[in-house]
Design a protein around this motif. Structure first.
Motif, PDB file in Angstrom:
ATOM      1  N   ARG A 177      62.796  23.750  63.514  1.00 36.93           N
ATOM      2  CA  ARG A 177      63.169  24.086  61.381  1.00 36.93           C
ATOM      3  C   ARG A 177      64.592  23.133  61.125  1.00 36.93           C
ATOM      4  NH1 ARG A 177      63.038  30.067  59.694  1.00 36.93           N
ATOM      5  NH2 ARG A 177      64.391  30.512  60.905  1.00 36.93           N
ATOM      6  N   ASP A 178      65.435  23.280  62.276  1.00 38.83           N
ATOM      7  CA  ASP A 178      66.989  22.527  61.934  1.00 38.83           C
ATOM      8  C   ASP A 178      67.017  21.301  61.503  1.00 38.83           C
ATOM      9  OD1 ASP A 178      68.188  25.003  62.823  1.00 38.83           O
ATOM     10  OD2 ASP A 178      68.823  24.720  64.209  1.00 38.83           O
ATOM     11  N   PRO A 232      60.487  25.785  51.324  1.00 36.09           N
ATOM     12  CA  PRO A 232      60.634  26.669  52.520  1.00 36.09           C
ATOM     13  C   PRO A 232      59.730  26.827  53.589  1.00 36.09           C
ATOM     14  CG  PRO A 232      60.262  27.384  50.170  1.00 36.09           C
ATOM     15  CD  PRO A 232      59.890  26.712  49.956  1.00 36.09           C
ATOM     16  N   THR A 233      61.247  27.416  55.177  1.00 33.86           N
ATOM     17  CA  THR A 233      60.064  27.158  56.408  1.00 33.86           C
ATOM     18  C   THR A 233      59.756  28.651  57.076  1.00 33.86           C
ATOM     19  OG1 THR A 233      62.799  26.754  56.948  1.00 33.86           O
ATOM     20  CG2 THR A 233      61.002  24.829  56.419  1.00 33.86           C
ATOM     21  N   THR A 234      59.226  28.136  57.984  1.00 36.47           N
ATOM     22  CA  THR A 234      58.821  29.909  59.120  1.00 36.47           C
ATOM     23  C   THR A 234      58.683  29.261  59.938  1.00 36.47           C
ATOM     24  OG1 THR A 234      58.503  31.370  56.973  1.00 36.47           O
ATOM     25  CG2 THR A 234      57.391  31.459  59.681  1.00 36.47           C
ATOM     26  N   VAL A 235      58.595  29.234  60.876  1.00 33.30           N
ATOM     27  CA  VAL A 235      59.034  28.917  62.655  1.00 33.30           C
ATOM     28  C   VAL A 235      57.700  30.174  62.784  1.00 33.30           C
ATOM     29  CG1 VAL A 235      60.181  29.422  64.985  1.00 33.30           C
ATOM     30  CG2 VAL A 235      61.734  28.708  62.491  1.00 33.30           C
ATOM     31  N   ILE A 236      56.806  29.616  63.478  1.00 42.46           N
ATOM     32  CA  ILE A 236      56.091  30.455  64.332  1.00 42.46           C
ATOM     33  C   ILE A 236      55.715  29.232  65.079  1.00 42.46           C
ATOM     34  CG2 ILE A 236      53.860  31.212  63.706  1.00 42.46           C
ATOM     35  CD1 ILE A 236      53.683  31.430  61.157  1.00 42.46           C
ATOM     36  N   SER A 237      55.765  29.871  66.353  1.00 45.20           N
ATOM     37  CA  SER A 237      55.342  29.413  67.323  1.00 45.20           C
ATOM     38  C   SER A 237      54.335  28.815  67.660  1.00 45.20           C
ATOM     39  CB  SER A 237      55.675  29.998  68.924  1.00 45.20           C
ATOM     40  OG  SER A 237      55.482  29.412  69.987  1.00 45.20           O
ATOM     41  N   ASN A 238      53.369  27.809  68.315  1.00 48.24           N
ATOM     42  CA  ASN A 238      52.018  27.287  68.725  1.00 48.24           C
ATOM     43  C   ASN A 238      51.356  27.745  68.996  1.00 48.24           C
ATOM     44  OD1 ASN A 238      52.380  24.336  67.573  1.00 48.24           O
ATOM     45  ND2 ASN A 238      53.923  23.753  69.205  1.00 48.24           N
TER      46      ASN A 238
END
Length: 327
Positions: free
Chosen positions: A116-117, A126-132
């Motif tokens: 994300r960085d 807009p970004t969202t962190v969702i693990s694989n």
């Protein structure tokens, strides 16, 4: 809610990106969400996994029709180099292309905070962190394959191993050098070789590796890799997340990783060992420490416990929340 869950070049792309898409679709099944794998605007969300020309075509038209676009940021210019032949030459022009195409989305899904960085330097979408995520069910029963896979590749414990495409970026040079420095340990890299797609330097590293360094090529049951391996050594220089690392954690294997920002969430001495120096010395010293079965067991047990937060059942709800948010 209906999702157009599209993976351009699905029949050609393998490795972590392919596994991520498989995981996403398993999560959609768990959520009981209706979806099609075909690109269509007859949906509530257009979700694309690679920004190829067809994905771009649909994304632009989806935006014009008010259909929200979600895109996964599997690819960055930073992790594209040192992969296959010609990727270094393509990495530089890839950056402006990704800045443009990721900018077509309404929301971007990043597999890690590090990713994300990077992406936030590309675009202000807009970004969202969702693990694989990790498919724990896929690994069930891996222990039963230990004898078969050790015998198949003539491996003696403790075996140092890695899983995934054999590419320079993942630390191939360090892996081979470690095998050369530590002839008393067996090293095994489980994953496709694809030598025709590799540059000369990568091919030479593979072909000139010492006898205690085995490159298995494609394996029919990846559980065998986690059964035969004892120490997951991942000297990668650049990674967006690392599904194989999550799988090794789930299998209770101790981790040895390069101290890069991607792995900042791992705790040195608790669920892994980290090596800060650029050469092979630090890894060799760490492997000497990991000959101790008590240390291996402690790190592996902690890693397995930590991996529970990445199960598909846990990660799935984040996709439901994201879709609700963009619709």
């Amino acid at each position: 809610m209906k999702i157009s869950h599209y993976f351009e070049f699905e029949d050609h792309v393998t490795g972590g990106i392919h596994e991520s898409v498989v995981h996403q679709r398993k999560m959609l099944d768990r959520l009981d969400l209706e979806y099609t794998v075909e690109p269509t605007l007859d949906a509530d969300v257009f979700h694309c996994n690679l920004m190829g020309p067809r994905s771009v075509w649909y994304a632009k038209r989806a935006r014009s029709r008010g259909v929200p676009v979600v895109a996964n940021t599997h690819v960055t210019a930073e992790d594209f180099g040192d992969s296959f032949r010609f990727t270094n030459a393509l990495a530089k022009p890839l950056s402006p292309y990704l800045r443009w195409t990721y900018g077509l989305a309404d929301a971007l899904v990043c597999p890690s905070e590090y990713n994300r960085d990077l992406i936030e330097t590309y675009t202000d979408v807009p970004t969202t962190v969702i693990s694989n995520g990790v498919d724990r069910e896929k690994l069930e029963g891996f222990e039963s394959l230990e004898a078969e896979y050790r015998e198949r590749y003539d491996l003696s414990p403790p075996t140092v191993f890695l899983v995934g495409h054999v590419i320079k970026r993942k630390g191939l040079e360090t892996f081979v050098e470690l095998a050369r420095r530590l002839p008393g340990l067996d090293f095994a890299w489980f994953g496709p070789l694809d030598l025709s797609l590799k540059g000369r330097e990568t091919t030479n590293l593979i072909e000139d590796a010492p006898d205690n360094c085995t490159f298995t090529g494609f394996v029919d049951d990846i559980r065998g890799a986690y059964a035969a391996g004892d120490i997951f050594c991942f000297p990668t220089h650049e990674e967006n997340e690392g599904i194989a690392l999550l799988e090794a954690m789930t299998a209770g294997k101790p981790l040895l990783v390069r101290d890069i920002e991607t792995f900042s969430w791992l705790e040195d001495g608790e669920d892994c060992l980290k090596v800060a120096d650029a050469g092979a010395d630090g890894f060799a010293n760490a492997l000497e420490r990991l000959k101790d079965p008590t240390l291996r067991n402690r790190l592996g047990t902690n890693a397995a416990r930590r991996s529970e937060a990445f199960s598909l059942s846990t990660v799935a709800n984040r996709y439901r929340s994201l879709y609700d948010e963009v619709c």
